[in-house]
Design a protein around this motif. Structure first.
Motif, PDB file in Angstrom:
ATOM      1  N   ARG B 273       0.836  -1.204   0.000  1.00  0.00           N
ATOM      2  CA  ARG B 273       0.000   0.000   0.000  1.00  0.00           C
ATOM      3  C   ARG B 273       0.872   1.257   0.000  1.00  0.00           C
ATOM      4  NH1 ARG B 273      -4.632  -0.347   4.518  1.00  0.00           N
ATOM      5  NH2 ARG B 273      -5.200  -2.225   3.386  1.00  0.00           N
ATOM      6  N   GLU B 301      -2.394  -2.731  11.640  1.00  0.00           N
ATOM      7  CA  GLU B 301      -3.461  -3.494  12.299  1.00  0.00           C
ATOM      8  C   GLU B 301      -2.891  -4.656  13.118  1.00  0.00           C
ATOM      9  OE1 GLU B 301      -6.253  -4.590   9.227  1.00  0.00           O
ATOM     10  OE2 GLU B 301      -6.471  -2.507   8.572  1.00  0.00           O
ATOM     11  N   TYR B 311      -5.463 -12.326   7.371  1.00  0.00           N
ATOM     12  CA  TYR B 311      -4.256 -11.681   6.839  1.00  0.00           C
ATOM     13  C   TYR B 311      -3.421 -12.649   6.014  1.00  0.00           C
ATOM     14  CZ  TYR B 311      -5.463  -7.878   9.933  1.00  0.00           C
ATOM     15  OH  TYR B 311      -6.134  -6.840  10.538  1.00  0.00           O
ATOM     16  N   LYS B 316      -3.484  -7.869   3.744  1.00  0.00           N
ATOM     17  CA  LYS B 316      -4.744  -8.448   4.182  1.00  0.00           C
ATOM     18  C   LYS B 316      -5.322  -9.300   3.066  1.00  0.00           C
ATOM     19  CE  LYS B 316      -8.183  -6.666   7.309  1.00  0.00           C
ATOM     20  NZ  LYS B 316      -8.744  -5.486   7.920  1.00  0.00           N
TER      21      LYS B 316
END
Lengths: 226, 319
Positions: B273, B301, B311, B316
């Motif tokens: 990301r 997270e 995950y 994820k």
């Protein structure tokens, strides 16, 4: 004999040359050391010295900006109705996002009645009948970044070093613990009317939206006539 | 004579053809120019994912991208930046090794008109970077600290293994963790040492700590590589069942270890990301956009045995 003397002279000259070279290298390393051993604690304290005064910043922020912005908090009843109606729309309309991710924040105010008091929290009902709990006020140790991120008044881009930005969060939590909570904890009783302003951190995947869990900024126990 | 002239002519033609084909190939690859991806180390799979994602995304955006490995050392970073500036790169996707030591390098790039986009790790100046896309390590470790307290029921002796002392992530993680754990007086930190974000170093550090302080209940490590190193040392000492290990990253071996009950928890960072955001922002900047935020935190997270099935390594399910 003469040859021997010449050879000895050459050896001496070479020895002096080596000595001078070693000396020169020694002086170079003394003047420009290739490394320096620094204890871990010293490094950490140096880094902290360079950081700004988060405590003073939080104090000024609390007095000059935060308390003046309480009117911008959304009414708890209105927010909860919007969440019940359409959580995504409520998020779009009322939440403050912080970076990329599934965590967001609400800046909330309201008036309710103390439904119950537990270890580290007080449950609040928005109706006097106390038949439901809509808000939970945290009243013990305060962790995290709800106030820093929830009001929308602070921007991480204004801080060149994120450690300073994080230290502000810690100091704001301390102000809640020392200024807001002690008198409330001492006086709170079931059934009392209470006015509150605070911030909620919502983790989309793990946290229920009701009751709204608030880190309080203002807590005021009201007389019945109020 | 005429034979030599003919041979020269043929060779010149072949050389011309080769040059033309070569140039066309190069032009296709570097349609929009070159982007440099400078990564702190390729000795840790997490950073390999970060670097390769940044490179692949830049290539998908139409650039030729090259990865530079800094080997967790500031000296190669300086020479990489000099080569990048001299090499005509248009942007740098930068994963620094040192928050202060990297400022000068970024400044040189800025002076040369090359925008710098930090990934995952911060440098202590927003003046010399165009944007910094960073894991919210502090918030992550507040969450991890609360879970740590819950697992240990508020009491016990623990060890902390820090990352690189010059990196802000090291201290953001440590400070987030301590902002919670230090409020519980029955939780005692009995040792704190740097493992330099390195598995072998952490194993060595843990091994040495276990010899002087064998009676511990938990280890908090500033990244997953060190968590695996610490776990190996605990296995060697026969203490892996009684000491709980906590990491930070979401690396493949730790996700598997959580599934197997060897590691207690980690914080999932999202290197893909961050790298994709950095590559896309560089593209947007090079295409004229100027209102990019100078800092963009990326949430992390908590991953435990309860939710590990949601995950995958470095992200994820469904990411």
């Amino acid at each position: 004999m003469a040859k021997k003397e010449i050879r000895s002279f050459e050896l001496n000259r070479r020895f002096v040359g080596y000595l001078l070279a070693v000396l020169a290298i020694g002086i170079f390393f003394v003047l420009c050391p290739p490394f320096r051993v620094v204890p871990l604690e010293e490094t950490q304290s140096q880094a902290q010295e360079k950081s700004f005064d988060a405590s003073a910043f939080a104090e000024t922020f609390w007095t000059d900006r935060l308390l003046g912005a309480l009117d911008s908090a959304v009414d708890a009843g209105k927010l909860l109705a919007a969440i019940r109606d359409n959580p995504e729309n409520a998020r779009q309309e009322f939440a403050r996002e912080f970076g990329i991710g599934e965590t967001y924040y609400f800046f909330v105010s309201g008036t309710g009645f103390v439904h119950s008091v537990g270890e580290g929290f007080a449950n609040i009902s928005l109706s006097k009948s106390l038949d439901s709990v809509e808000v939970r006020l945290l009243t013990a140790n305060i962790f995290g970044n709800a106030i820093r991120n929830g009001t929308g008044l602070l921007d991480v881009s204004d801080f060149p070093n994120s450690r300073g930005f994080n230290a502000v969060s810690l100091e704001l939590n301390r102000l809640v613990e020392t200024r807001v909570l002690p008198s409330f904890r001492k006086q709170v009783e079931t059934g009392q009317a209470v006015s509150f302003v605070g911030c909620a951190e919502i983790k989309e995947d793990t946290q229920k939206k009701s009751p709204l869990v608030l880190v309080p900024i203002v807590l005021e126990l009201l007389l019945e006539s109020e | 004579m005429s034979g030599i002239a003919r041979l020269t002519g043929i060779l010149s033609f072949v050389a011309f053809l080769m040059l033309t084909v070569g140039c066309r190939d190069q032009t296709e690859q570097t349609g929009q120019g070159k982007i440099a991806v400078v990564v702190s180390t390729l000795n840790n799979p997490w950073f390999v994912v970060l670097g390769e994602t940044a490179r692949n995304r830049s290539e998908a955006n139409g650039y030729a991208a090259t990865i530079f490995d800094s080997q967790n050392d500031t000296a190669p970073v300086a020479s990489h930046f000099e080569n990048i500036i001299a090499g005509g790169y248009r942007a740098i996707l930068f994963n620094p090794t040192d928050a202060d030591g990297s400022i000068l390098n970024a400044k040189k790039a800025q002076d040369a008109g090359i925008p710098v986009f930090c990934m995952d790790r911060e440098i202590n100046s927003t003046e010399v970077t165009t944007a910094q896309i960073l894991s919210d390590s502090y918030s992550g470790c507040v969450t991890l600290g609360q879970y740590f307290v819950k697992v240990l029921e508020g009491k016990g002796r623990y060890v902390e293994i820090l990352g690189l002392v010059g990196d802000n992530n090291t201290w953001n993680r440590s400070e987030g963790f301590h902002s919670v754990v230090d409020r519980y007086p029955d939780l005692k930190m009995v040792a704190q040492q740097s493992g330099e974000f390195d598995r072998a170093k952490a194993m060595e550090v843990m091994d040495s700590i276990l010899q002087s302080t064998p009676d511990i209940d938990a280890v908090f490590c500033g990244n997953d590589a060190m968590a695996m190193g610490a776990y190996q040392a605990l296995v060697s000492a026969g203490k892996e069942e009684e000491v709980k290990v906590f990491g930070f990253d979401g690396a493949a071996d730790v996700i598997i270890s959580i599934e197997e009950g060897k590691i207690e928890a980690t914080m999932m960072q999202f290197p893909r990301r961050m790298a994709e955001t950095a590559a896309d922002w560089a593209d947007r900047y090079l295409n004229g956009e100027r209102d990019l935020p100078s800092k963009m935190p990326v949430a992390v997270e908590l991953v435990t045995a309860d939710n590990v099935d949601e995950y995958v390594p470095y992200g994820k399910e469904g990411d």
